[in-house]
Design a protein around this motif. Structure first.
Motif, PDB file in Angstrom:
ATOM      1  N   LYS A 289      -2.384   6.104  -8.415  1.00 61.90           N
ATOM      2  CA  LYS A 289      -1.334   6.319  -7.404  1.00 61.90           C
ATOM      3  C   LYS A 289      -0.049   5.616  -7.840  1.00 61.90           C
ATOM      4  CE  LYS A 289      -4.359   6.627  -3.402  1.00 61.90           C
ATOM      5  NZ  LYS A 289      -4.623   6.142  -2.062  1.00 61.90           N
TER       6      LYS A 289
ATOM      7  N   ASP B 115      -2.253  -6.316  -6.558  1.00 64.08           N
ATOM      8  CA  ASP B 115      -2.815  -6.597  -5.245  1.00 64.08           C
ATOM      9  C   ASP B 115      -1.726  -7.373  -4.503  1.00 64.08           C
ATOM     10  OD1 ASP B 115      -4.029  -7.788  -3.038  1.00 64.08           O
ATOM     11  OD2 ASP B 115      -5.939  -8.018  -4.052  1.00 64.08           O
ATOM     12  N   ALA B 116      -1.348  -6.876  -3.347  1.00 66.06           N
ATOM     13  CA  ALA B 116      -0.199  -7.457  -2.647  1.00 66.06           C
ATOM     14  C   ALA B 116      -0.434  -8.911  -2.221  1.00 66.06           C
ATOM     15  CB  ALA B 116       0.128  -6.614  -1.415  1.00 66.06           C
TER      16      ALA B 116
ATOM     17  N   ASN C  34      -5.864   1.356   4.538  1.00 65.25           N
ATOM     18  CA  ASN C  34      -7.280   1.734   4.558  1.00 65.25           C
ATOM     19  C   ASN C  34      -7.877   1.216   5.862  1.00 65.25           C
ATOM     20  OD1 ASN C  34      -6.940   2.732   1.967  1.00 65.25           O
ATOM     21  ND2 ASN C  34      -7.581   0.828   0.997  1.00 65.25           N
TER      22      ASN C  34
ATOM     23  N   GLU D  38       1.596  -1.166  -4.823  1.00 67.27           N
ATOM     24  CA  GLU D  38       0.394  -0.330  -4.760  1.00 67.27           C
ATOM     25  C   GLU D  38      -0.578  -0.844  -5.808  1.00 67.27           C
ATOM     26  OE1 GLU D  38      -0.979   2.088  -2.800  1.00 67.27           O
ATOM     27  OE2 GLU D  38      -2.596   1.827  -4.248  1.00 67.27           O
ATOM     28  N   ARG D  39      -1.858  -0.989  -5.398  1.00 60.93           N
ATOM     29  CA  ARG D  39      -2.804  -1.584  -6.359  1.00 60.93           C
ATOM     30  C   ARG D  39      -3.656  -0.549  -7.082  1.00 60.93           C
ATOM     31  NH1 ARG D  39      -7.111  -4.446  -2.287  1.00 60.93           N
ATOM     32  NH2 ARG D  39      -7.977  -2.473  -1.644  1.00 60.93           N
ATOM     33  N   THR D  40      -3.739   0.678  -6.589  1.00 63.63           N
ATOM     34  CA  THR D  40      -4.552   1.699  -7.269  1.00 63.63           C
ATOM     35  C   THR D  40      -3.744   2.295  -8.409  1.00 63.63           C
ATOM     36  OG1 THR D  40      -5.696   2.182  -5.216  1.00 63.63           O
ATOM     37  CG2 THR D  40      -5.866   3.837  -6.935  1.00 63.63           C
TER      38      THR D  40
ATOM     39  N   GLY E  76       0.837  -1.203   0.000  1.00 67.50           N
ATOM     40  CA  GLY E  76       0.000   0.000   0.000  1.00 67.50           C
ATOM     41  C   GLY E  76       0.865   1.243   0.000  1.00 67.50           C
TER      42      GLY E  76
ATOM     43  N   THR F  96       4.939   9.606   4.805  1.00 64.89           N
ATOM     44  CA  THR F  96       4.008   9.348   3.696  1.00 64.89           C
ATOM     45  C   THR F  96       3.094  10.552   3.517  1.00 64.89           C
ATOM     46  OG1 THR F  96       2.070   8.484   4.874  1.00 64.89           O
ATOM     47  CG2 THR F  96       3.879   6.930   4.527  1.00 64.89           C
ATOM     48  N   HIS F  97       2.399  10.589   2.364  1.00 67.11           N
ATOM     49  CA  HIS F  97       1.472  11.701   2.123  1.00 67.11           C
ATOM     50  C   HIS F  97       0.368  11.730   3.176  1.00 67.11           C
ATOM     51  CE1 HIS F  97       3.275  11.456  -1.969  1.00 67.11           C
ATOM     52  NE2 HIS F  97       3.258  12.753  -1.777  1.00 67.11           N
ATOM     53  N   PHE F  98      -0.129  10.561   3.545  1.00 65.34           N
ATOM     54  CA  PHE F  98      -1.196  10.524   4.552  1.00 65.34           C
ATOM     55  C   PHE F  98      -0.670  10.974   5.916  1.00 65.34           C
ATOM     56  CE2 PHE F  98      -3.530   8.540   1.276  1.00 65.34           C
ATOM     57  CZ  PHE F  98      -4.872   8.593   1.604  1.00 65.34           C
TER      58      PHE F  98
ATOM     59  N   LEU G 271       1.901   1.199   5.996  1.00 66.91           N
ATOM     60  CA  LEU G 271       1.793   2.581   6.478  1.00 66.91           C
ATOM     61  C   LEU G 271       0.454   3.188   6.091  1.00 66.91           C
ATOM     62  CD1 LEU G 271       5.443   3.702   5.628  1.00 66.91           C
ATOM     63  CD2 LEU G 271       4.558   2.785   7.782  1.00 66.91           C
ATOM     64  N   TYR G 272      -0.331   3.506   7.078  1.00 60.40           N
ATOM     65  CA  TYR G 272      -1.654   4.124   6.892  1.00 60.40           C
ATOM     66  C   TYR G 272      -2.532   3.298   5.944  1.00 60.40           C
ATOM     67  CZ  TYR G 272       0.864   7.470   9.509  1.00 60.40           C
ATOM     68  OH  TYR G 272       1.635   8.027  10.507  1.00 60.40           O
TER      69      TYR G 272
HETATM   70  C1  SAM Z   1      -4.755   5.136   2.837  1.00 62.00           C
HETATM   71  S1  SAM Z   1      -3.690   4.769   1.521  1.00 62.00           S
HETATM   72  C2  SAM Z   1      -2.072   5.113   2.188  1.00 62.00           C
HETATM   73  C3  SAM Z   1      -1.006   5.249   1.142  1.00 62.00           C
HETATM   74  C4  SAM Z   1       0.401   5.543   1.681  1.00 62.00           C
HETATM   75  N1  SAM Z   1       0.909   4.412   2.441  1.00 62.00           N
HETATM   76  C5  SAM Z   1       0.393   6.786   2.516  1.00 62.00           C
HETATM   77  O1  SAM Z   1       0.438   6.660   3.757  1.00 62.00           O
HETATM   78  O2  SAM Z   1       0.367   7.891   1.950  1.00 62.00           O
HETATM   79  C6  SAM Z   1      -3.695   2.977   1.503  1.00 62.00           C
HETATM   80  C7  SAM Z   1      -3.200   2.425   0.189  1.00 62.00           C
HETATM   81  O3  SAM Z   1      -3.090   1.010   0.270  1.00 62.00           O
HETATM   82  C8  SAM Z   1      -3.403   0.483  -1.009  1.00 62.00           C
HETATM   83  N2  SAM Z   1      -3.763  -0.927  -0.814  1.00 62.00           N
HETATM   84  C9  SAM Z   1      -4.753  -1.420  -0.028  1.00 62.00           C
HETATM   85  N3  SAM Z   1      -4.799  -2.751  -0.102  1.00 62.00           N
HETATM   86  C10 SAM Z   1      -3.812  -3.131  -0.952  1.00 62.00           C
HETATM   87  C11 SAM Z   1      -3.383  -4.378  -1.444  1.00 62.00           C
HETATM   88  N4  SAM Z   1      -3.977  -5.524  -1.087  1.00 62.00           N
HETATM   89  N5  SAM Z   1      -2.326  -4.401  -2.289  1.00 62.00           N
HETATM   90  C12 SAM Z   1      -1.726  -3.242  -2.671  1.00 62.00           C
HETATM   91  N6  SAM Z   1      -2.104  -2.038  -2.252  1.00 62.00           N
HETATM   92  C13 SAM Z   1      -3.141  -1.958  -1.399  1.00 62.00           C
HETATM   93  C14 SAM Z   1      -4.547   1.351  -1.494  1.00 62.00           C
HETATM   94  O4  SAM Z   1      -4.673   1.306  -2.890  1.00 62.00           O
HETATM   95  C15 SAM Z   1      -4.127   2.717  -0.986  1.00 62.00           C
HETATM   96  O5  SAM Z   1      -3.412   3.439  -1.947  1.00 62.00           O
END
Ligand code: SAM
Length: 207
Positions: free
Chosen positions: A62, A84-85, A107, A57-59, A34, A173-175, A104-105
């Motif tokens: 981003k 998807d991790a 969802n 990162e799956r999105t 993520g 991180t950005h968040f 880190l941070y």
């Molecule tokens: C709230 S964002 C935080 C992003 C970054 N870590 C930050 O703190 O700025 C959570 C990120 O986790 C990614 N994510 C969630 N589940 C994931 C998975 N199974 N595999 C890869 N990425 C995932 C989402 O796409 C999202 O961009």
């Protein structure tokens, strides 16, 4: 070592992510799940030239941002992965291959507790991919998330968590930047995998 009440993870059921290419695993190898737009991943790779990081990162949008910055810096110790991790880890990593993991941070999944990392059967698989004494770092701005994670670490996973407030000046991180700028408290939990810790996936390798 782990509580068997949780549904068991079934790695054999997961297909490889689209376009999957098995990566070369380096030493020491770190994993970030993520990674968002990659702020932490890029900084970690720059600050630690002798450590190797795979950041997933799956999105799509981003990831594109992250991949573009990673390409500009051409860091040979950083691999940015769009996937998807969960299936990616299953197909890419052997047991005890990771020196450290960053979540880190994530969802917060307010309506879906079973999608929070320590609540997932996958978490046992992730622990199996960590070396003895490897550290997993989880950060969140949500107090109930960190409290739940701490309890699960102790009761479900029989680990000794260390939980503390993130320094107000931290900008990993950005968040994190956003939450700290709003005056919120951010929380971190560190988990060290003890020597001799066992999971049901210690011998499981993708054929
Ligand atoms: C709230 S964002 C935080 C992003 C970054 N870590 C930050 O703190 O700025 C959570 C990120 O986790 C990614 N994510 C969630 N589940 C994931 C998975 N199974 N595999 C890869 N990425 C995932 C989402 O796409 C999202 O961009």
């Amino acid at each position: 070592m782990t509580d068997v009440n949780l549904r068991q993870f079934k790695p054999e059921k997961l297909f490889a992510p689209r376009g999957f290419v098995k990566p070369q695993i380096e030493s020491p190898q770190y994993l970030e799940i993520g990674a968002g737009r990659g702020k932490h991943a890029l900084m970690f790779a720059q600050d630690n030239p002798n450590k190797h990081l795979i950041a997933i990162e799956r999105t799509r949008n981003k990831f594109n941002d992250f991949a573009e910055k990673a390409e500009q810096l051409s860091l040979n110790n950083l691999k940015a992965v769009h996937a998807d991790a969960i299936p990616w880890v299953v197909h890419a990593l052997e047991p005890k291959s990771l020196a450290g993991v960053f979540l880190l941070y994530p969802n917060p999944e307010p309506k879906n507790p079973s999608q929070r990392w320590l609540n997932m059967p996958f978490f046992e698989f992730l622990l199996s991919r960590m070396q003895d004494k490897a550290k997993l770092v989880l950060a969140t701005n949500i107090q109930s998330y960190i409290e739940e994670a701490e309890q699960l670490a102790r009761n479900q996973w029989q680990l000794e968590p260390s939980v503390f407030a993130v320094d107000k000046s931290s900008q990993r991180t950005h968040f994190e930047v956003k939450y700290l700028a709003r005056g919120e408290t951010c929380w971190q939990m560190d988990l060290i995998k003890p020597e001799g810790y066992q999971t049901r996936f210690d011998d499981w390798v993708k054929e």
